[in-house]
Design a protein around this motif. Structure first.
Motif, PDB file in Angstrom:
ATOM      1  N   LYS A  63     -75.473   1.424 -47.137  1.00 45.94           N
ATOM      2  CA  LYS A  63     -76.178   2.449 -47.901  1.00 45.94           C
ATOM      3  C   LYS A  63     -77.268   1.886 -48.787  1.00 45.94           C
ATOM      4  O   LYS A  63     -78.298   2.512 -49.008  1.00 45.94           O
ATOM      5  CB  LYS A  63     -75.196   3.249 -48.757  1.00 45.94           C
ATOM      6  CG  LYS A  63     -74.260   4.088 -47.942  1.00 45.94           C
ATOM      7  CD  LYS A  63     -73.328   4.849 -48.850  1.00 45.94           C
ATOM      8  CE  LYS A  63     -72.327   5.624 -48.016  1.00 45.94           C
ATOM      9  NZ  LYS A  63     -71.395   6.393 -48.780  1.00 45.94           N
TER      10      LYS A  63
ATOM     11  N   ASN B  35     -79.549   1.579 -44.864  1.00 46.73           N
ATOM     12  CA  ASN B  35     -79.743   2.933 -44.317  1.00 46.73           C
ATOM     13  C   ASN B  35     -79.001   3.894 -45.258  1.00 46.73           C
ATOM     14  O   ASN B  35     -77.790   4.009 -45.206  1.00 46.73           O
ATOM     15  CB  ASN B  35     -79.166   3.005 -42.915  1.00 46.73           C
ATOM     16  CG  ASN B  35     -79.390   4.333 -42.234  1.00 46.73           C
ATOM     17  OD1 ASN B  35     -79.910   5.269 -42.857  1.00 46.73           O
ATOM     18  ND2 ASN B  35     -78.968   4.449 -40.999  1.00 46.73           N
ATOM     19  N   PRO B  36     -79.758   4.558 -46.186  1.00 49.89           N
ATOM     20  CA  PRO B  36     -79.115   5.420 -47.172  1.00 49.89           C
ATOM     21  C   PRO B  36     -78.214   6.492 -46.563  1.00 49.89           C
ATOM     22  O   PRO B  36     -77.246   6.947 -47.160  1.00 49.89           O
ATOM     23  CB  PRO B  36     -80.278   6.068 -47.931  1.00 49.89           C
ATOM     24  CG  PRO B  36     -81.419   5.140 -47.711  1.00 49.89           C
ATOM     25  CD  PRO B  36     -81.195   4.510 -46.371  1.00 49.89           C
ATOM     26  N   GLY B  37     -78.436   6.880 -45.344  1.00 44.65           N
ATOM     27  CA  GLY B  37     -77.624   7.925 -44.717  1.00 44.65           C
ATOM     28  C   GLY B  37     -76.346   7.382 -44.105  1.00 44.65           C
ATOM     29  O   GLY B  37     -75.567   8.144 -43.529  1.00 44.65           O
ATOM     30  N   ALA B  38     -76.124   6.085 -44.147  1.00 49.56           N
ATOM     31  CA  ALA B  38     -74.952   5.480 -43.514  1.00 49.56           C
ATOM     32  C   ALA B  38     -73.669   5.874 -44.223  1.00 49.56           C
ATOM     33  O   ALA B  38     -73.578   6.114 -45.338  1.00 49.56           O
ATOM     34  CB  ALA B  38     -75.089   3.978 -43.488  1.00 49.56           C
TER      35      ALA B  38
END
Length: 197
Positions: A166, A194-197
């Motif tokens: 994240k 990946n901030p959406g992880a």
């Protein structure tokens, strides 16, 4: 008494005497220049016969001696050839035995080296698998990293991390967990933020 037998006896004697005289005259006529008597001629003929017999005896003995020497030489040569062949066979056998020993020793040494290498590789693989398991367990204990799928690969005690995280804090935290595992020599962090992880 038989008178015909008595009458023939003087006649027979006369004929025998005439034959002996004719033989003596014949012998004398054969060699007119020879002044020897018949007895001397007979002695000479006997002497020649004895000389010829002696010469034949000497030649026969010499031939027998030469044959014996030739046989001894042939036997000695055969013995020498047999001994040389046996020696050659012993030398070749010893060389082949030594060569076989050397090949066995080389094969044994190669087998030992291969076994050590296989053992070392197996030991390294087991150690690497243990490190991977401990890193995965450490990542699973962390509440922020447990939900994220991080791929851990270990080779020669070097841990490689890959996958999404994240933020940078999570990336750094994964590196610290991996470095804290016993046996890890280095950590390669290929995690991507990946901030959406």
């Amino acid at each position: 008494m038989n008178t015909s037998h008595t009458k023939n006896t003087p006649l027979l004697r006369t004929a025998t005497l005439a034959a002996a005289v004719a033989l003596a005259l014949g012998l004398a006529a054969c060699d007119k220049n020879d002044d020897r008597t018949a007895g001397q001629k007979l002695d000479s003929a006997i002497a020649k016969t004895e000389a010829t017999a002696q010469d034949a005896k000497v030649k026969t003995e010499a031939a027998a001696h030469n044959a014996k020497v030739d046989m001894q030489d042939a036997a000695q040569e055969a013995r020498a050839k047999t001994e040389a062949a046996a020696h050659d066979a012993r030398v070749k056998t010893e060389e082949m035995t030594q060569e076989a020993r050397e090949k066995m020793h080389a094969t044994s040494e190669q087998t030992k080296a291969d076994t050590r290498e296989v053992t070392a590789n197996a030991k390294a693989a087991v150690e690497d698998a243990g490190i991977t398991a401990r890193v995965n367990a450490g990542l699973a204990k962390d509440s922020e990293l447990s939900a994220i799928r991080i791929d851990v690969d270990t080779k020669d005690h070097v841990v490689t991390l890959s996958g999404p995280v994240k933020n940078a804090v999570a990336k750094e935290r994964a590196t610290q967990i991996a470095q804290g595992v016993e046996g890890v020599t280095r950590v390669v962090n290929n995690l991507t933020i990946n901030p959406g992880a």
